[in-house]
Design an enzyme around this catalytic site. Structure first.
Site, mmCIF file in Angstrom:
data_model
loop_
_atom_site.group_PDB
_atom_site.id
_atom_site.type_symbol
_atom_site.label_atom_id
_atom_site.label_comp_id
_atom_site.label_asym_id
_atom_site.label_seq_id
_atom_site.Cartn_x
_atom_site.Cartn_y
_atom_site.Cartn_z
ATOM 1 N N ASP A 230 91.521 70.434 25.046
ATOM 2 C CA ASP A 230 90.328 71.410 25.163
ATOM 3 C C ASP A 230 90.984 72.674 24.319
ATOM 4 O OD1 ASP A 230 91.663 73.205 27.518
ATOM 5 O OD2 ASP A 230 92.276 71.110 27.656
ATOM 6 N N HIS B 13 92.393 61.961 23.293
ATOM 7 C CA HIS B 13 91.229 63.026 23.889
ATOM 8 C C HIS B 13 91.655 64.303 23.363
ATOM 9 C CE1 HIS B 13 88.899 64.294 27.383
ATOM 10 N NE2 HIS B 13 89.576 65.230 27.503
ATOM 11 N N ASP C 27 94.411 53.349 24.154
ATOM 12 C CA ASP C 27 93.969 54.473 23.068
ATOM 13 C C ASP C 27 92.523 54.470 23.197
ATOM 14 O OD1 ASP C 27 93.410 55.760 20.853
ATOM 15 O OD2 ASP C 27 93.685 54.023 19.407
ATOM 16 N N GLU D 243 95.659 62.197 25.820
ATOM 17 C CA GLU D 243 95.536 63.504 25.383
ATOM 18 C C GLU D 243 96.638 63.982 24.349
ATOM 19 O OE1 GLU D 243 93.826 67.783 26.894
ATOM 20 O OE2 GLU D 243 94.792 66.438 28.518
#
Length: 846
Positions: A346, A649, A692, A701
């Site tokens: 993020d 991710h 994955d 991530e």
């Protein structure tokens, strides 16, 4: 505690030991088992397995009423998915015919949507029904065929937000659901093996090996084979034949392994391993510079994570993002905190993990400067400064903006919630700076003191600025001796919380001593601490003194730091030598690849300190594991090896539809902490719990502080690394002697909690913050309950921590008597007191 209660506790403790030794494993269910795929279908178990999602003003509460699921909708919000009730993880196989059935009603007449949808991606519906509800229950029943590709992590969803096309806003009401069933009624055209990943029988480091390093292949699926060969990939010539050895039952991976040593193959070239009856291994390379590109890309990845500036790249380039001023939480003050690296998948930026990342980079450069060039292709390339230092400086300059006027460091800056799967320039919500914390301030202090040393040669003014910032933060620490941290309740991005700041203060004190040579900082350091995680950073203090030019090797602080590093290395090396794959772990938690890289750093330091070849081989084994010699046969660095993460991710990769190169994935996590992990890994052995899948934030991530220990490990395993500085002994310092190092391992695994929100039909998913899980004091064995079996485990761990291991979050939970003081028999006694109802809750304090 009186003697009667004590006898009761000890009796129960013995009983717990017998139960633990006689327990049996649960048998897994097959993926195509007949019957209802909805486990809690009649709500006899309350709301178990069902959940809600709320956003855009939606508000609701979930309960049961008269044997029915009851969703009380308090506000329908602004979009149709503003209120959702869902059942997670439903396997849908391509060409399977399913029958869906449920009863549904509402206390007010209204329209809702019922569907089974993709749990991520574009949230497409595989089957959809528009439902006009009344107070009279209606039974919905129909069959559908799964026409798309197999999706074993689909979810049943009811959209109960606003439906402007039908009725608009509604008063508070309750929707009832009951008798839910989903059955696979015809699987005659289903190919259950179609999406099973290939599992090679011979596993190696898929990137390759330096010529003089130990080289070992790991074999599985062996029947009666006894020999293997190393084959030149270009000429097809067998260059070496060796024996399969060291047969071991590998319970954590659910397989029987053999190993084959081919260390004598040293000629540069490309090779593969062959063994009669088994598929050939993936091709690998042997060469002096086999890791050169990987080292560069592990650092270049950080450039592509830059925030607040234009990033130049054909795929991941973007205009300056997150440039607006940020609001200091709880105030009207706005400040400029632009810059730095996006922390993970993020776009938040956090001081605590930033400090670990910077330390790894700078100490990696110190260990082998010749490995780092000025030509990575970042804007600063060609300026006469190694690019690794330029990249670290970019983060340090952002960290300086995070220093409050009083010297404390703000903990983080992010939006209140996670963004969608969008490019960084598309996250435009308000930026919020959270309050100052002592952990962030101590880490900030240490980072700035470290930076002052490394940048003096290249920019003395910047080095002076770093030292001034360090001094200011040190003054704040002296004025604020108590642990301070508070994550605002209305911010759900990564918390990076902690149980204590003692290890951070230790690192800051030793790093300040290294920068200033002032003994007062050693007096403040206290006892040694360990850890290379973002939450346990004591070993950075140990590295500071052990690699310091002019360090007094007779001083207590040096001796304690050395003892701490060697004790950890000796504790872990037994696991490495007994594991066919060279893993130091007995339990795989969130971020296990960071833990493995950290272990490799400890082994590398131990080799520097002692020259011990076994430590060097153990460090190389950690690198081999990360680059493919592991039970899931995956090179965990994207873009390297034959099989590497293609669906991380990571929002920039998800937005681009392509994995950014050079990122280390989080790795195996046996706790199954996201929907993808629960769906795909339900029956997987612990050491194979990796998928994955872009929705698997708990295994796939990426973060800056997982890449940085990879960089450091790649450096420490290089032959150019010199031993730690050896200085003539001087007289002992006058400061008080420090205490013996703590017994906790440096590589405490990173654990995180389950997400607080859930994905929506068309809106973005949120992931669990990359932070420690909520502490459940006493739950040492991580089974969700606090019982005398936890007390038993703690007593066993105290008596013999090598035989009885507690990892990661279990260590944090186990420290339930005076948290922060380490694991002792007092923690076990506290659990016994809780069981005997002598105390009402944990933690117990003196």
């Amino acid at each position: 505690m009186n003697h009667k209660i004590m006898r009761r506790c000890l009796s129960a403790l013995i009983s717990g030991m017998l139960i633990a030794s006689c327990g049996s494993a649960a048998l897994p269910l097959s993926g195509n088992a007949a019957g209802n795929l909805i486990k809690n279908s009649t709500f006899e178990n309350g709301t178990k397995d069902w959940g809600t999602y709320k956003e855009s003003g939606g508000s609701c509460a979930l309960s049961t009423d008269d044997g029915r699921l009851a969703l009380t909708v308090k506000n329908v919000g602004k979009v149709n998915y503003a209120v959702q009730v869902y059942y997670d993880i439903i396997p849908l196989y391509k060409n399977g015919v399913y029958r869906l059935k449920y009863d549904i009603s509402s206390t007010v007449d209204r329209f809702v949507e019922g569907m089974i949808q993709m749990n991520g991606g574009d949230y497409r519906a595989y089957t959809w029904k528009g439902l006009n509800l009344t107070s009279t229950p209606q039974t919905v029943e129909y069959e559908f065929t799964m026409e798309e590709e197999t999706d074993i992590m689909a979810k049943l969803v009811f959209n109960c937000g606003i439906q402007e096309k039908y009725e608009g806003e509604l008063p508070e009401h309750t929707i009832y659901i009951d008798n839910v069933s989903l059955e696979l009624v015809d699987d005659s055209n289903v190919d259950y093996d179609a999406d099973k990943p290939y599992a090679p029988s011979i596993n190696i480091n898929q990137v390759g090996y330096r010529p003089d390093s130990k080289k070992t292949a790991v074999f599985r699926d062996v029947t009666n084979q006894t020999e293997f060969s190393v084959v030149n990939a270009d000429t097809k010539e067998k260059v070496f034949t060796g024996k399969l050895e060291n047969k071991k039952e590998n319970a954590s991976a659910g397989e029987t392994n053999y190993t084959g040593d081919f260390s004598s193959v040293t000629k540069a070239g490309k090779y593969y391993i062959s063994c009669d009856g088994l598929d050939d291994s993936y091709t690998f390379e042997i060469g002096d510079k086999v890791y050169s590109n990987l080292i560069d890309d592990s650092v270049k990845m950080l450039y592509l994570q830059r925030c607040g500036v234009k990033v130049e790249d054909a795929t991941f380039g973007h205009a300056a993002c997150h440039t607006s001023q940020a609001t200091v939480y709880g105030t009207n003050q706005k400040i400029d905190v632009s810059g730095g690296w996006h922390d993970a998948g993020d776009y938040g930026r956090y001081v605590v993990p930033a400090a670990k990342t910077v330390a790894d980079l700078l100490y990696a450069y110190q260990a082998a400067p010749s490995l780092y060039s000025d030509s990575l292709g970042i804007p600063e390339s060609g300026n006469g400064v190694p690019d690794i230092l330029d990249e670290a400086r970019f983060e340090l300059e952002w960290m300086m903006k995070m220093q409050a006027p009083d010297g404390g460091a703000y903990h983080k800056v992010s939006c209140a919630t996670f963004p969608g799967y969008v490019a960084p320039t598309e996250e435009k919500d308000e930026l919020i700076v959270t309050p100052v914390s002592s952990t962030a301030t101590a880490d900030f202090c240490a980072s700035m003191a470290l930076a002052a040393e490394f940048y003096e040669k290249y920019d003395s003014d910047f080095a002076k600025k770093c030292m001034e910032a360090a001094n200011k933060s040190w003054a704040w620490l002296e004025s604020n001796p108590n642990f301070l941290f508070k994550n605002p309740e209305d911010i759900v991005t990564g918390e990076y919380g902690d149980m204590t700041d003692k290890d951070e203060r230790y690192w800051a004190a030793v790093q300040m001593y290294r920068a200033t040579k002032d003994d007062k900082y050693l007096a403040s350091a206290g006892k040694s601490y360990t850890g290379l995680d973002w939450s346990t950073v004591g070993d950075y203090g140990n590295i500071a003194i052990l690699t310091m030019n002019g360090a007094d090797k007779n001083s207590d602080v040096y001796k304690n730091a050395q003892a701490a590093v060697l004790k950890q290395a000796d504790k872990m090396i037994g696991n490495v030598e007994s594991s066919p794959y060279g893993s130091p772990l007995t339990k795989y938690n969130w971020g296990s690849n960071m833990t493995i890289a950290n272990a490799g750093i400890i082994f590398g330091l131990a080799q520097q300190l002692t020259g011990g070849e076994n430590y060097g081989e153990a460090a190389q084994a950690q690198l081999n594991y990360l680059l493919g010699a592991n039970p899931v046969a995956t090179c965990f660095v994207s873009g390297y090896g034959t099989v590497s993460p293609e669906n991380p991710h990571h929002r920039p990769s998800m937005a681009a539809g392509k994995a950014m190169k050079g990122m280390l994935a989080g790795g195996v996590n046996e706790n199954l902490e996201d929907s993808a992990a629960k769906a795909y890994l339900a029956d997987a052995p612990a050491a194979k719990c990796y998928v994955d899948n872009s929705e698997s934030y708990s295994t796939n991530e990426i973060t800056i502080y997982w890449n940085s220990p990879l960089t450091y490990l790649l450096t420490l395993t290089d032959p150019s690394v010199a031993p730690a500085p050896v200085q003539p002994a001087t007289e002992a310092p006058t400061q008080p002697a420090t205490e013996a190092p703590t017994t906790e391992p440096a590589t405490t695994a990173l654990a995180t909690e389950a997400p607080t929100t859930e994905p929506v039909t068309t809106a973005p998913a949120t992931e669990a913050p990359t932070q420690p899980a909520n502490v459940k004091y006493g739950d040492a064995n991580l089974d969700g309950d606090v019982t005398l079996s936890d007390a038993l485990l703690i007593l066993q761990y105290v008596a013999n921590s090598q035989k009885y291991n507690i990892d990661g979050q279990g260590l944090v939970n186990a420290d339930c008597f005076n948290p922060g003081d380490g694991i002792t028999g007092q923690d076990a006694l506290a659990i016994q007191k809780l069981d005997a109802k002598v105390i009402a809750s944990l933690p117990d304090r003196a």
